[in-house]
Design a protein around this motif. Structure first.
Motif, PDB file in Angstrom:
ATOM      1  N   GLN A 108     -18.212 -57.513  -7.632  1.00 40.57           N
ATOM      2  CA  GLN A 108     -19.126 -57.053  -6.584  1.00 40.57           C
ATOM      3  C   GLN A 108     -20.281 -56.336  -7.266  1.00 40.57           C
ATOM      4  O   GLN A 108     -20.074 -55.391  -8.040  1.00 40.57           O
ATOM      5  N   ALA A 109     -21.473 -56.787  -6.976  1.00 37.83           N
ATOM      6  CA  ALA A 109     -22.679 -56.232  -7.604  1.00 37.83           C
ATOM      7  C   ALA A 109     -22.565 -56.266  -9.124  1.00 37.83           C
ATOM      8  O   ALA A 109     -22.982 -55.340  -9.818  1.00 37.83           O
ATOM      9  N   GLY A 110     -21.962 -57.345  -9.631  1.00 35.28           N
ATOM     10  CA  GLY A 110     -21.858 -57.514 -11.070  1.00 35.28           C
ATOM     11  C   GLY A 110     -20.755 -56.725 -11.735  1.00 35.28           C
ATOM     12  O   GLY A 110     -20.614 -56.766 -12.966  1.00 35.28           O
ATOM     13  N   ARG A 111     -19.942 -55.998 -10.942  1.00 35.42           N
ATOM     14  CA  ARG A 111     -18.856 -55.192 -11.513  1.00 35.42           C
ATOM     15  C   ARG A 111     -17.513 -55.714 -11.026  1.00 35.42           C
ATOM     16  O   ARG A 111     -17.412 -56.263  -9.921  1.00 35.42           O
ATOM     17  N   PRO A 112     -16.456 -55.546 -11.834  1.00 31.84           N
ATOM     18  CA  PRO A 112     -15.127 -56.023 -11.414  1.00 31.84           C
ATOM     19  C   PRO A 112     -14.702 -55.401 -10.087  1.00 31.84           C
ATOM     20  O   PRO A 112     -14.888 -54.205  -9.854  1.00 31.84           O
ATOM     21  N   ASP A 113     -14.152 -56.216  -9.221  1.00 32.43           N
ATOM     22  CA  ASP A 113     -13.658 -55.755  -7.914  1.00 32.43           C
ATOM     23  C   ASP A 113     -12.367 -56.520  -7.609  1.00 32.43           C
ATOM     24  O   ASP A 113     -12.269 -57.240  -6.621  1.00 32.43           O
ATOM     25  N   THR A 114     -11.405 -56.366  -8.497  1.00 30.03           N
ATOM     26  CA  THR A 114     -10.185 -57.172  -8.455  1.00 30.03           C
ATOM     27  C   THR A 114      -9.409 -56.943  -7.169  1.00 30.03           C
ATOM     28  O   THR A 114      -9.237 -55.808  -6.714  1.00 30.03           O
ATOM     29  N   LEU A 115      -8.917 -58.029  -6.618  1.00 31.15           N
ATOM     30  CA  LEU A 115      -8.140 -58.010  -5.377  1.00 31.15           C
ATOM     31  C   LEU A 115      -6.689 -58.345  -5.701  1.00 31.15           C
ATOM     32  O   LEU A 115      -6.417 -59.244  -6.494  1.00 31.15           O
ATOM     33  N   TRP A 116      -5.757 -57.610  -5.092  1.00 34.34           N
ATOM     34  CA  TRP A 116      -4.331 -57.868  -5.282  1.00 34.34           C
ATOM     35  C   TRP A 116      -3.702 -58.212  -3.939  1.00 34.34           C
ATOM     36  O   TRP A 116      -4.029 -57.606  -2.913  1.00 34.34           O
ATOM     37  N   LEU A 117      -2.761 -59.171  -3.965  1.00 36.18           N
ATOM     38  CA  LEU A 117      -2.131 -59.634  -2.725  1.00 36.18           C
ATOM     39  C   LEU A 117      -0.614 -59.609  -2.842  1.00 36.18           C
ATOM     40  O   LEU A 117      -0.046 -60.159  -3.796  1.00 36.18           O
TER      41      LEU A 117
END
Length: 648
Positions: free
Chosen positions: A386-395
């Motif tokens: 997001q906006a060039g930065r990591p925004d890792t999602l976990w499920l």
């Protein structure tokens, strides 16, 4: 000959029959040193374990275990269970029980050994795991039980660990651990919490290497308040293979990369979806503006069309069902549902990976410095930006109710092993700190001039603070929810007149709002012309008991959180405030606390409280300060407002 018969008849029977002598007594209770009996419910007289690594694919473990049960609180040690399955064969289970003087009371018979499948009690299980167990508990203590068994394992991914003192109240008189392995399969081991001076004894004979450890005279331990789990405080030796083989699948656990590579190759090619499922996913996400929206829609599709079932069938403990199987049948275990989810995401154009994790609320993080299989669960990691930065999602793919992207206390705040085509990569799952774990409460307390009161409260809980309440909301009906809350309210006399739970979205983490109404008869009983009231009805933090003896373990603060309370005390015309408690302000290494009181323009008394707890581990010497912090909070939480009754 006839003349001899009267003479023979006159001889005692013992002249003809040699009866077997009774076994010599052993394991007499009096042989236990007094220091080991002090504070113990049971004493481990002997724990002799031998692990023989036969090859990269076979390990044999034999155990001889003797426990003296000293009092009824130690009765659980009078029985023993051993699990086995398609990859682990139980060779034998033998047992005996002795009285206080060490005399044999009973030898375990085959007919007394019970055998039960893990899934026999029902539930979502598909497993070949079975348990063989024996119960030698006696009506009178003390007594001693002895068990012997052997398990041959064709699952060399796991080597047995050794931690003789694995229970509170158990002293250890003597324990030994011996491991033999071919020189071509060097042993990987890690010693943990061993007493000073304890060292491994190594020897070599031909092509075999032998490692031996011994522990003796360990007093019983009592789990201390605010301490790490017992598994992280008592002596242990953990083992792991370098190279291993499971049903023809070879691998290495010497590095996280190698262990992840084995898992990736074991499950490669099992992510193929039916064409109809691919088409459904693509239609579902065709107008989604970004990858996160696509992932959300896929996750909602997963939750609405699948259910969880545990699969523990031989290699099926590590090898997933194909994604097509889940698509067609609508169920799977954590591996299968996670593999299916990554396949759905791939169809949506969103790359994702499965990740191995050691799951469990309150479970400590894995030992990152000792690569080995320390996992019991599988989740999905979606590396977004997001906006060039990591925004890792976990499920979390096994739950039909868990909030999108939320790991919670079950898998949050720890490391996981990301399974990629290049092998395993150790990564952190979401961290939930004070900003996410919040409890915000507004309580209004209405007094009447007869000494009774009513109260209404609205409590918003987010992050880890809401986990239990989300579970109540999804798993129990309104009646059982109300009963649970009623049973856990620490109030002397009350009636819960209204109660509800509702999920609410928040920016930082999922939330649950609890609303309740209380009737409190006799709450404000007068004492002469005065009434004494503690406005903090629902958020009191108890003090901890004083430390007995020298603190042995570190101070373990498991979770960070913030609790914020605003209480408004509504008074009848005949009550006037005479004295309000002084404000309290605390700032420590453990957290911070503040409380203050004020009289509002309309005569209402307002009480504002804020508690922030930090997460971390501090040395044992810090416990005295933590005790003092908790004591001061407890005293402040009990502070009373003094009201003066006036003429009406």
């Amino acid at each position: 000959m006839k003349a001899l018969l009267p003479l023979l008849a006159a001889l005692p029977l013992s002249s003809f029959l040699l009866l077997p002598a009774a076994p010599a007594p052993k394991y007499a209770v009096d042989d236990i040193p007094a220091a080991l009996r002090e504070g113990a419910h049971a004493v481990l007289r002997a724990d002799d374990e031998v692990v023989a690594v036969k090859s990269a694919g076979r390990v044999v473990r034999t155990v001889h275990r003797v426990v003296t049960v000293l009092d009824p609180a130690g009765d659980d040690f009078g029985r023993h269970a051993v699990s086995y399955d398609a990859l682990n064969t139980l060779g034998y289970l033998r047992g005996a029980v002795y009285d206080a003087d060490g005399r044999l009371l009973h030898q375990l018979r085959a007919s007394e050994i019970h055998d039960q499948g893990v899934g026999d009690a029902g539930g979502n299980f598909m497993t070949d795991v079975r348990i063989r167990y024996a119960d030698l508990r006696q009506p009178q203590v003390p007594y001693t039980v002895e068990f012997d068994y052997e398990v041959a394992s064709d699952n060399a991914l796991f080597y047995p660990d050794w931690q003789p003192q694995d229970e509170e109240g158990l002293a250890v008189q003597n324990a030994t651990f011996k491991v033999t392995t071919p020189a071509a399969l060097p042993l990987r081991y890690q010693e943990r919490q061993l007493p000073k001076g304890t060292a491994v004894a190594r020897s070599t004979a031909g092509s075999l290497e032998t490692y031996q450890w011994q522990l003796a005279n360990l007093p019983a331990v009592e789990e201390e308040d605010a301490a790490p789990p017992l598994a992280h405080t008592t002596p242990a030796v953990v083992l792991a293979p370098g190279t291993f083989e499971v049903q023809g699948h070879k691998g290495t656990s010497a590095t996280w990369q190698g262990l992840g590579q084995w898992s990736y190759e074991l499950n490669a090619g099992r992510d193929v979806l039916p064409p109809a499922t691919i088409a459904k996913v693509q239609a579902l996400v065709k107008d989604a503006p970004d990858a996160r929206t696509k992932a959300r829609r896929v996750y909602e599709m997963l939750q609405g069309s699948t259910r969880y079932i545990s699969v523990q069938l031989g290699l099926g403990g590590w090898q997933t069902f194909p994604a097509s199987s889940v698509a067609n049948n609508g169920y799977g275990d954590c591996k299968a549902l996670s593999n299916y989810t990554t396949a759905l995401l791939a169809a949506a154009g969103v790359p994702a990976y499965v990740a191995l994790v050691g799951a469990g609320a309150g479970r400590p993080d894995l030992r990152a410095d000792f690569p080995s299989s320390q996992f019991n669960h599988v989740v999905v990691c979606v590396p977004l930006t997001q906006a060039g930065r990591p925004d890792t999602l976990w499920l979390e793919c096994t739950s039909q109710t868990e909030a999108f992207g939320y790991m919670g206390s079950f898998t949050g705040n720890r490391h996981a092993l990301l399974i990629t085509p290049q092998g395993g990569q150790l990564v952190a799952t979401p961290r939930y700190g004070a900003a996410e774990n919040r409890q915000e409460r507004r309580l209004d307390l209405f007094l009447d001039d007869k000494g009774g009161a009513t109260a209404t409260a609205r409590t918003l809980r987010t992050g880890l603070e809401q986990d239990l309440y989300a579970q109540l909301m999804h798993e129990l009906g309104p009646t059982d929810q109300k009963k649970y809350i009623t049973d856990h309210l620490r109030l002397p006399t009350f009636t819960l007149t209204r109660f509800s739970l509702a999920a609410v979205p928040t920016k930082a983490a999922p939330g649950v709002v609890e609303t309740l109404s209380l009737a409190l008869p006799g709450f404000a009983a007068p004492s002469g012309k005065r009434v004494f009231i503690a406005p903090n009805l629902l958020s009191r933090l108890p003090a901890l008991p004083a430390q007995v003896g020298e603190r042995q373990t570190p101070v373990w603060l498991s979770d960070a959180c913030v609790h914020a309370d605003t209480v408004r005390l509504h008074l009848p015309a005949t009550f006037k405030p005479e004295n309000l408690p002084a404000p309290v302000q605390l700032s420590t290494a453990y957290g911070s606390y503040s409380s203050q009181y004020a009289t509002l323009p309309d005569g209402t008394i307002q009480y504002v409280r804020r508690l922030e707890m930090k997460r971390g581990q501090l040395p044992a010497t810090a416990y005295a300060g933590y005790l003092d912090f908790r004591r001061k909070i407890s005293a402040a939480d009990k502070a009373q407002v003094v009201l003066l009754m006036t003429e009406s």
